[in-house]
Design a protein around this motif. Structure first.
Motif, PDB file in Angstrom:
ATOM      1  N   VAL A 425       0.883  -1.198   0.361  1.00 10.92           N
ATOM      2  CA  VAL A 425      -0.374   0.145   0.185  1.00 10.92           C
ATOM      3  C   VAL A 425       1.121   1.478  -0.265  1.00 10.92           C
ATOM      4  O   VAL A 425       0.873   2.224  -1.111  1.00 10.92           O
ATOM      5  CB  VAL A 425      -0.716  -0.109   1.630  1.00 10.92           C
ATOM      6  N   LEU A 426       1.985   1.134   1.006  1.00  9.20           N
ATOM      7  CA  LEU A 426       2.591   2.680   1.121  1.00  9.20           C
ATOM      8  C   LEU A 426       3.524   2.694  -0.572  1.00  9.20           C
ATOM      9  O   LEU A 426       3.601   4.093  -0.914  1.00  9.20           O
ATOM     10  CB  LEU A 426       3.675   2.155   1.507  1.00  9.20           C
ATOM     11  N   LEU A 427       4.128   1.744  -1.168  1.00  9.76           N
ATOM     12  CA  LEU A 427       4.774   1.461  -2.263  1.00  9.76           C
ATOM     13  C   LEU A 427       4.128   2.352  -3.300  1.00  9.76           C
ATOM     14  O   LEU A 427       4.433   3.672  -4.208  1.00  9.76           O
ATOM     15  CB  LEU A 427       5.463   0.451  -2.624  1.00  9.76           C
ATOM     16  N   LEU A 428       2.464   1.656  -3.900  1.00  7.33           N
ATOM     17  CA  LEU A 428       1.798   2.485  -4.232  1.00  7.33           C
ATOM     18  C   LEU A 428       1.544   4.307  -3.723  1.00  7.33           C
ATOM     19  O   LEU A 428       1.754   4.851  -4.663  1.00  7.33           O
ATOM     20  CB  LEU A 428       0.167   1.774  -4.096  1.00  7.33           C
ATOM     21  N   LYS A 497      -2.556   5.320  11.829  1.00  7.17           N
ATOM     22  CA  LYS A 497      -3.409   6.264  12.012  1.00  7.17           C
ATOM     23  C   LYS A 497      -3.250   5.854  10.256  1.00  7.17           C
ATOM     24  O   LYS A 497      -5.222   5.882  10.242  1.00  7.17           O
ATOM     25  CB  LYS A 497      -3.553   8.035  11.998  1.00  7.17           C
ATOM     26  N   GLU A 498      -2.470   6.421  10.095  1.00  9.72           N
ATOM     27  CA  GLU A 498      -3.056   7.211   7.996  1.00  9.72           C
ATOM     28  C   GLU A 498      -3.685   5.679   7.507  1.00  9.72           C
ATOM     29  O   GLU A 498      -4.031   5.688   6.224  1.00  9.72           O
ATOM     30  CB  GLU A 498      -1.899   7.482   7.490  1.00  9.72           C
ATOM     31  N   LEU A 502      -7.344   5.465   6.131  1.00  7.82           N
ATOM     32  CA  LEU A 502      -7.247   5.330   4.102  1.00  7.82           C
ATOM     33  C   LEU A 502      -8.012   3.670   3.915  1.00  7.82           C
ATOM     34  O   LEU A 502      -8.938   3.702   2.898  1.00  7.82           O
ATOM     35  CB  LEU A 502      -5.963   4.812   3.510  1.00  7.82           C
ATOM     36  N   TYR A 503      -8.337   3.077   5.031  1.00  7.82           N
ATOM     37  CA  TYR A 503      -8.801   1.488   4.417  1.00  7.82           C
ATOM     38  C   TYR A 503     -10.019   2.215   4.875  1.00  7.82           C
ATOM     39  O   TYR A 503     -11.306   1.862   4.191  1.00  7.82           O
ATOM     40  CB  TYR A 503      -8.197   0.221   5.182  1.00  7.82           C
ATOM     41  N   HIS A 508     -15.651   2.917   2.333  1.00  8.07           N
ATOM     42  CA  HIS A 508     -16.844   4.343   2.994  1.00  8.07           C
ATOM     43  C   HIS A 508     -17.545   4.211   3.831  1.00  8.07           C
ATOM     44  O   HIS A 508     -18.650   4.060   4.061  1.00  8.07           O
ATOM     45  CB  HIS A 508     -18.121   3.736   1.635  1.00  8.07           C
ATOM     46  N   CYS A 509     -16.727   4.164   5.578  1.00  4.60           N
ATOM     47  CA  CYS A 509     -17.110   3.947   6.248  1.00  4.60           C
ATOM     48  C   CYS A 509     -15.974   4.939   7.472  1.00  4.60           C
ATOM     49  O   CYS A 509     -15.821   4.476   8.516  1.00  4.60           O
ATOM     50  CB  CYS A 509     -17.487   3.158   6.680  1.00  4.60           C
TER      51      CYS A 509
END
Length: 725
Positions: A425-428, A497-498, A502-503, A508-509
């Motif tokens: 995820v962080l690489l993206l 946190k970040e 993001l997840y 959408h919650c």
């Protein structure tokens, strides 16, 4: 009009600070509306601090207990304790022992600076050649403290190394805490580190290795850099943290000879962050200068060690700062022009790096590290080699690829899954943010920035784990640089946190309540699972008792100490000679510290005792090195640990142009050796051998032969006095 401008400027500054708080809510999450820390925050942070120190001490006690139980260290003889310092560990510990037993501190330092026992017929400065300042400092501390009556020198030494493991764990704890803003991440990091001990450290059986001294300081340096890059820091705070980076870098560089290669990787990471506009240029410049300052300080402390001035990392830092100074419009223009400028900038830096490095090595006449580049070249298939030194590394399992069962063990502790998820995820995110930065020409879009942000400290740790992960996968011994940080990075992925925000946003919650619930619940559940599954295994491991048993080596060391002159010089394998230096204090022809070209050549010559050479040639080689005795080992002469082609005798045969033993293919240009193997033939006691060598000691493992003087004695190769048996 001026007042209106001031009000607008003030309002703009307030808006900027508010945007920064929105981008980085963790900066103000622990501050009350009045700007003061709440009692709950202080109490919670205090609990986290106590937890970090406790887990660090627990890890230190854990490895110390394993060491004691594995060897029954407190009940074996002193010679057995010293033999337990295997290979190069014994060599390093011998200098601590030498300093402790010296008549005075000044006398001990003088002997180290003018040493003629480590390499016979050569006088060398050990403080320049080797990274043994830690042994010197520890021995002086032991002599000055009033503890001689209560604590033996060996215990003071090993307890210090084990205490550094606590520092290591605490540094990892701090890194994950700073990244995630939760000390639960630190607790998870420390727990993973302890449970995955097989893959995170080997300190309990290789106490004196340089990495066990240096990696705790490296972890402290990474923690300090993480704090330095975490926004926002006040100027005074930045200066304090930079000093911490410098001191930890200095200790790291001073305690490990491979520091320059590790710092090179780190400098490349900082270069990447700078190229993607993730770190301000001032911070990049400061980190470069701190690295250079630490290396130059070590250069001065090591009596102007030329290997440091000829290191790639110093050349790279000089090239990066020089090129960047003259490319002021590097970050101007659109995406394609900036990519083209970045490519040109990178090529210029790399070209200048290799040019500066070549010139530095030419001026300094430096060739001490050429074996490392030969090894790297052969390892990555850039050409086969018959170089003995390079093949010696290539054939060692520790320098091969990382075994797949490593990932199986790490997956069993639930660490691999969050690590890989966080990494992907962080690489993206890094790719998207980097492209946005390169295409925005310095004028960021506020909405986009709020939607997708990666903090500089997170980006640094991301590239850190990627680079050292690739290094570990390619070379197994380097995994200890990766796995500890891997624990911290995986814990950040669970508690940060970040990522959870993001997840939640993707599904959408988004909710602060759900975010807090997830961030605190999941690490607690994982910790509970790890406790339930692994605590009984840890208790079983620390209760398992063994005992050191190596009677053949004990017999050899006892014989050497009692039956040979204190001035006698011994030849043999590097690993065994390190033990002889420690246990008996006798002089050596060669040793395991392999970072000197002349020593590598001498070692290859001494190892001809395991090749197919005539006795006259072997006798000439050993006498030229100043040897009075040679120790032959059956475990090397009849080696079975390695496969054909990687046995020591095979490496020697190929380097000498001879075909190897046993069935199998040989290169067409290799020829049969005209003589039998020396280590086998000498046992037959035929006249051509007995006229030059006399067997004076033998057991099931070792055979010691005394060299007869013969008609001619080899010429001395150094300034040291010629030892006599």
């Amino acid at each position: 009009m001026t007042a209106l401008r001031q009000r607008k400027g003030s309002r703009g500054k307030e808006n900027s600070q508010e945007n920064q708080r929105q981008d980085h809510p963790e900066v103000v999450s622990h501050i009350s509306p009045s700007g003061l820390w709440t009692w709950w925050t202080v109490a919670w942070g205090g609990i986290g601090g106590v937890m970090g120190v406790s887990l660090g001490l627990l890890s230190s006690i854990y490895v110390a207990t394993l060491h004691e139980n594995d060897l029954w260290f407190s009940n074996i003889k002193e010679v057995e304790r010293e033999i337990s310092f295997r290979t190069e560990c014994g060599l390093y510990y011998s200098y601590y022992k030498q300093m402790v037993e010296a008549p005075s501190i000044q006398h001990g330092l003088q002997d180290l600076i003018n040493d003629n026992a480590t390499e016979s017929r050569r006088t060398i400065n050990l403080l320049q050649r080797m990274n043994i300042y830690q042994e010197v400092f520890l021995s002086i501390l032991y002599r000055l403290l009033p503890i001689q009556e209560y604590l033996q020198p060996v215990y003071f030494y090993i307890y210090t190394v084990f205490a550094l493991q606590a520092v290591y764990v605490i540094a990892l704890y701090i890194t994950s805490w700073v990244l995630s803003d939760s000390w639960l991440a630190g607790a998870l990091t420390a727990t993973w580190y302890i449970i995955n001990r097989v893959d995170t450290t080997r300190v309990e059986f290789t106490i004196s290795l340089r990495e066990n001294w240096s990696l705790p300081f490296f972890a402290l340096q990474v923690a300090a850099i993480t704090c330095y890059l975490r926004p926002p820091l006040k100027p005074l705070q930045q200066k304090v943290v930079l000093w911490l980076v410098f001191l930890s870098s200095l200790c790291f560089c001073l305690t490990w000879q491979f520091n320059q290669f590790i710092l090179l990787v780190q400098a490349l990471i900082v270069f990447g962050l700078d190229s993607l506009d993730l770190v301000p240029p001032e911070q990049v410049r400061s980190l470069y200068l701190v690295q250079a300052a630490s290396l130059l300080t070590v250069w001065a402390l090591q009596f102007c060690n030329p290997m440091i001035l000829g290191s790639l990392v110093l050349s790279f830092i000089a090239a990066a700062l020089f090129v960047r100074h003259f490319q002021r419009d590097l970050k101007a223009g659109g995406l394609l022009p900036r990519l083209a400028k970045l490519l040109l900038h990178s090529l210029l830096v790399l070209s200048l790096t290799f040019t500066v490095n070549y010139l530095a090595k030419s001026v300094l006449q430096l060739r001490s590290d050429e074996h490392i580049f030969k090894f790297i070249k052969a390892k990555f298939g850039l050409g086969s080699t018959r170089d003995f030194d390079a093949n010696l590394y290539l054939c060692e399992e520790a320098f091969g690829l990382l075994p797949l069962d490593t990932f199986e063990r790490l997956a069993g502790t639930l660490m691999v899954y969050p690590y890989l998820c966080t990494l992907s995820v962080l690489l993206l995110m890094l790719l998207l943010v980097g492209l946005r930065n390169l295409s925005s020409s310095g004028a960021g879009l506020q909405k986009e920035e709020q939607m997708l942000v990666i903090r500089p400290d997170v980006a640094y740790n991301l590239l850190h784990t990627v680079c050292f992960g690739l290094l570990a996968i390619s070379t197994m011994r380097m995994k200890y640089l990766w796995t500890g940080h891997m624990c911290a990075f995986a814990a950040y992925g669970i508690c940060g946190k970040e990522l959870w925000a993001l997840y939640l946003k993707v599904i959408h919650c988004p909710s602060q309540t759900k975010l807090k619930l997830i961030r605190y619940t999941i690490p607690i559940v994982i910790l509970a699972f790890l406790y339930y599954k692994f605590w009984p295994k840890l208790m079983e491991e620390v209760s398992e008792l063994r005992e050191f048993y190596d009677p053949d080596t004990v017999e050899l060391m006892t014989w050497i100490s009692s039956k040979t002159s204190k001035k006698a010089v011994f030849a043999g394998s590097m690993q065994l000679l390190a033990g002889i230096k420690l246990c008996t204090g006798r002089a050596l022809t060669n040793h395991p510290h392999y970072e000197d070209r002349a020593l590598r050549e001498r070692t290859r010559q001494v190892y001809q005792v395991y090749a197919r050479q005539p006795p006259e040639e072997v006798h000439r080689i050993l006498r030229a090195a100043g040897a009075d005795f040679v120790v032959l080992e059956d475990s090397i002469c009849y080696e079975r640990r390695h496969s054909r082609g990687c046995r020591l005798r095979d490496l020697l045969d190929v380097a000498n142009g001879h075909i190897m033993d046993g069935p199998g293919e040989n290169d067409p240009d290799l020829v049969p050796a005209p003589h039998p193997r020396f280590c086998e033939e000498i046992k037959r006691d035929v006249p051509e051998f007995t006229s030059l060598f006399t067997r004076v000691f033998s057991n099931k493992t070792f055979h010691v032969y005394k060299l007869k003087k013969g008609k001619k004695r080899g010429k001395a190769g150094g300034r040291a006095g010629e030892p006599d048996a």
